[in-house]
Enzyme design. Structure first.
Site, PDB file in Angstrom:
ATOM      1  CG  PHE A 194      17.962  36.760  -2.176  1.00 35.54           C
ATOM      2  CD1 PHE A 194      17.229  36.002  -1.750  1.00 35.54           C
ATOM      3  CD2 PHE A 194      18.284  37.815  -1.836  1.00 35.54           C
ATOM      4  CE1 PHE A 194      16.049  36.534  -2.272  1.00 35.54           C
ATOM      5  CE2 PHE A 194      16.986  38.568  -2.732  1.00 35.54           C
ATOM      6  CZ  PHE A 194      16.156  37.144  -2.828  1.00 35.54           C
ATOM      7  CB  THR A 229      15.926  41.058  -0.392  1.00 39.50           C
ATOM      8  OG1 THR A 229      15.178  41.937  -0.404  1.00 39.50           O
ATOM      9  CG2 THR A 229      15.605  40.093   0.303  1.00 39.50           C
TER      10      THR A 229
END
Ligand code: PEP
Ligand code: MN
Length: 707
Positions: free
Chosen positions: A299, A297
């Site tokens: 960010f 992921t």
């Protein structure tokens, strides 16, 4: 590090009642060594920091010294091997240390920054509860920022975090923007486009889902699994296999763990991180629950104002824009970047509320918005847009492909300096026969470049000569782990291993099937080697393609048209071997089958053909290499193992293939050839591989290529 034979430190001796217990004694040794390791890491980091401090004052100094890093990898590898430790393992540890030292040095580069980064404390907002993935990512990104006190504040939703940022209740927001499995997080894009905030950093977090339960809960007793819908979706295959267990959506992963701990129901489990288990007093019931092993992921760290940073750090810029309704406006925007030689890393489109069929585009490019090339591109782009907003320029954390390749090539694979253009193997196609009308896709057209085929980061058809090495067949976990170590140690880029074996006799070992595939993939992942494996049946293509990096179509199946069509639909590159009585034309038509199905990633392999000669298993048709190079743009590799059939012939044939311009080799090797269950006579040993690599190097260097 103390030598393994160093006498044990008396002061670390276990308590009296453990003295007779050998496990307790060894554990005490390990505890002592671990504390030594941490002390040494701290000392090393301090030394690296002193260098970082020096570099921050000397603006002319480069931030990285690639030569020095390469020498370090070599020295670590040599020293580790001398002590009986895997050079690959040592290299991995070193890579982590260097990555961290580099990040740590960057704190000096940011220290002069005015604004919140230089402040003494930082309040950072995120969506979720403590120990969720965002919370962990905050700790990672701030580990190398100069803040004395870090406060992390959880919010219920993304918009609430941005509201708090605008209201100056927090200094930063850290929000997820995209996930490698689930894709973009649209709500965050929309917030960035509409709110007066700016991106000041990015961070990547590797998501590792675990199945968590109450202490004492039994896996068999579970009735409900709770998590965020995206996490449930990422574990769908695992969850499908749990009979009688239902999935329930929860607003976030760590929140599901928190609720479980509060409710105390042993029939409920949560999918969240190991960190969340620790935070809420839960236990890990199962580790491998994700369908995909890579789950990253990205960010964004969002602030109210831009933050300057050292110009030597690689930068990335994000923008949002909408184009006017003219034909070609979007293309013109993209061309502005191309004209300035700027690399785009992402383009995303989002619908605009209240304006049906009009889109906003979110774009990321490499570089800082204030660099002259970017200024020119943005200037040019304004002519084609209705609206354009730079969302921020920030230090780049995501590696580019070329950076990743350079890094992967470092441990144990010395790079030879390119001397001159590659002979025959690549470069512009030589004028050959006229394009073949039956080969619209596989055929070589004059003036077009040769194909470079990417296999999970390894490129066939470029300046790197690709070695794919491994056993004929997957036999056991231990054999595969030892094989992977062998393959990695000799600098091979890819590991081979057959789980499904096409055997001439039905009584011969047929391979371990899907269980073997799992062992191959596990060993490949452990040593960071993409894997290639043979697929025999069209119905297995999807399942094998879900985990293997490359699908091999064997000599016996080169004209299995149902199989060719199926791999043509697959999303994995294909290694297509020449049939033992197939002509070069037939091999190319087989490639055309695969490509006409939509899959253009095909690598051809010459592996010997049937002739009247019986001195070798097959006759290696070395002329097939330059002939194929005349007729197709696809990369061509050679399998000297199945051509030779005997160990002693493999190296000379391999060298001939390299000299003839092949793009790589696929070779059988085994940690213990005498025990091999398949093709033991042709399996190379570790010693053979060393000799092979040493003999290949000067040939490749003369062609301007490297391993
Ligand atoms: C193999 O590579 O495992 C194999 C069976 O080779 P071929 O299809 O070339 O015989
Ligand atoms: Mn074999």
């Amino acid at each position: 590090m103390p030598a393994p034979d160093e006498p044990e430190d008396e002061t670390a001796a276990p308590p009296q009642d453990d003295a007779g217990d050998p496990v307790a004694r060894h554990r005490a040794t390990i505890d002592r060594l671990d504390s030594d390791l941490i002390r040494l890491l701290a000392e090393r980091l301090h030394a690296a920091r002193a260098i970082g401090d020096h570099r921050s004052r000397d603006q002319g100094a480069p931030l990285r010294d690639d030569d020095r890093e390469r020498r370090l990898f070599e020295a670590w590898g040599r020293e580790a091997e001398g002590r009986g430790v895997s050079a690959y393992f040592a290299g991995r540890v070193l890579r982590e240390i260097l990555n961290w030292s580099r990040r740590d040095q960057e704190r000096f580069l940011g220290a002069a920054t005015p604004g919140p980064a230089g402040a003494r404390s930082a309040r950072v907002g995120y969506q979720g509860v403590p120990a969720c993935y965002s919370d962990q990512a905050i700790r990672k990104i701030f580990a190398t920022r100069e803040v004395a006190r870090l406060e992390r504040v959880g919010f219920r939703g993304f918009a609430a975090v941005i509201d708090a940022l605008e209201a100056e209740e927090i200094d930063y927001a850290l929000l997820p923007i995209e996930n490698t499995i689930a894709g973009s997080i649209n709500e965050v894009y929309d917030l960035l486009g509409h709110r007066p905030v700016t991106i000041v950093g990015e961070e990547v977090w590797e998501v590792e889902h675990r199945l968590l339960g109450l202490p004492g809960a039994r896996f068999e007793g579970l009735r409900v699994v709770r998590s965020h819908p995206v996490a449930l979706q990422q574990c769908a295959k695992f969850l499908d296999r749990l009979v009688g267990v239902t999935s329930e959506s929860f607003h976030d992963t760590a929140g599901a763990a928190q609720a479980l701990a509060r409710e105390g129901d042993p029939t409920v489990a949560a999918i969240a991180s190991e960190e969340a288990a620790r935070e809420y007093g839960l236990v890990v019931l199962k580790r491998d629950v994700s369908d995909q092993s890579t789950n990253l992921t990205r960010f964004l760290l969002i602030g109210r104002e831009a933050e300057p940073f050292d110009a030597r750090r690689p930068a990335k810029t994000s923008l949002v824009f909408s184009v006017n309704h003219r034909r070609g406006a979007l293309l013109d925007c993209l061309k502005s970047f191309d004209a300035q030689g700027i690399n785009l890393t992402k383009l995303e489109s989002r619908p605009q509320p209240n304006a049906p069929w009009e889109y906003q585009f979110y774009l990321d490019f490499e570089g800082h918005a204030t660099e002259p090339a970017a200024v020119a591109a943005l200037q040019e782009m304004r002519a084609h847009t209705n609206h354009l907003k730079v969302l921020g320029s920030y230090p780049r954390r995501v590696e580019t492909d070329s950076e990743r390749r350079a890094r992967d090539a470092a441990p144990g694979a010395p790079i030879l300096e390119p001397a001159r253009p590659v002979v025959a193997a690549s470069g512009p196609p030589a004028p050959g026969p006229a394009p073949h009308p039956a080969l619209p896709l596989a055929g070589l057209k004059s003036g077009t470049a040769r194909s470079r085929i990417d296999v999970s980061g390894v490129e066939f058809g470029g300046a790197r000569f690709v070695l794919a090495i491994g056993p004929c067949a997957v036999e056991s976990r231990q054999q595969m782990m030892e094989s992977a170590e062998l393959v990695k140690r000799h600098g091979a880029a890819i590991m081979r291993g057959g789980a499904f074996k096409p055997r001439t006799s039905p009584y011969a070992f047929q391979g371990l099937g899907f269980a073997g595939l799992d062992l191959l993939v596990e060993a490949g992942r452990a040593y960071e080697l993409p894997v290639v494996t043979e697929v025999l049946h069209p119905e297995d293509v999807e399942r094998i393609g879900a985990v293997a990096d490359m699908l091999q179509v064997g000599a016996r199946n080169m004209q299995n048209f149902a199989l060719l069509k199926e791999v043509g639909r697959a999303r994995r590159p294909v290694l297509l071997k020449r049939g033992m009585s197939a002509t070069i034309e037939e091999l190319l038509l087989a490639a055309e089958y695969v490509m006409s199905g939509g899959n253009h990633r095909v690598v051809l392999c010459e592996r010997g053909i049937r002739t009247f000669e019986t001195a070798t298993r097959n006759t290696l048709d070395i002329s097939a290499v330059p002939v194929l190079k005349e007729r197709t743009h696809l990369p061509v590799i050679v399998d000297p193992s199945h051509a030779a059939g005997r160990r002693a012939l493999v190296i000379p044939l391999a060298l001939a293939a390299a000299a003839a311009g092949a793009d790589g080799l696929i070779i059988e090797a085994h940690p213990h050839p005498e025990d091999a269950r398949c093709d033991k006579e042709q399996a190379l040993t570790g010693g053979d591989l060393e000799a092979l690599v040493a003999a290949l190097r000067p040939i490749l260097a003369a062609q301007g290529r490297h391993l």
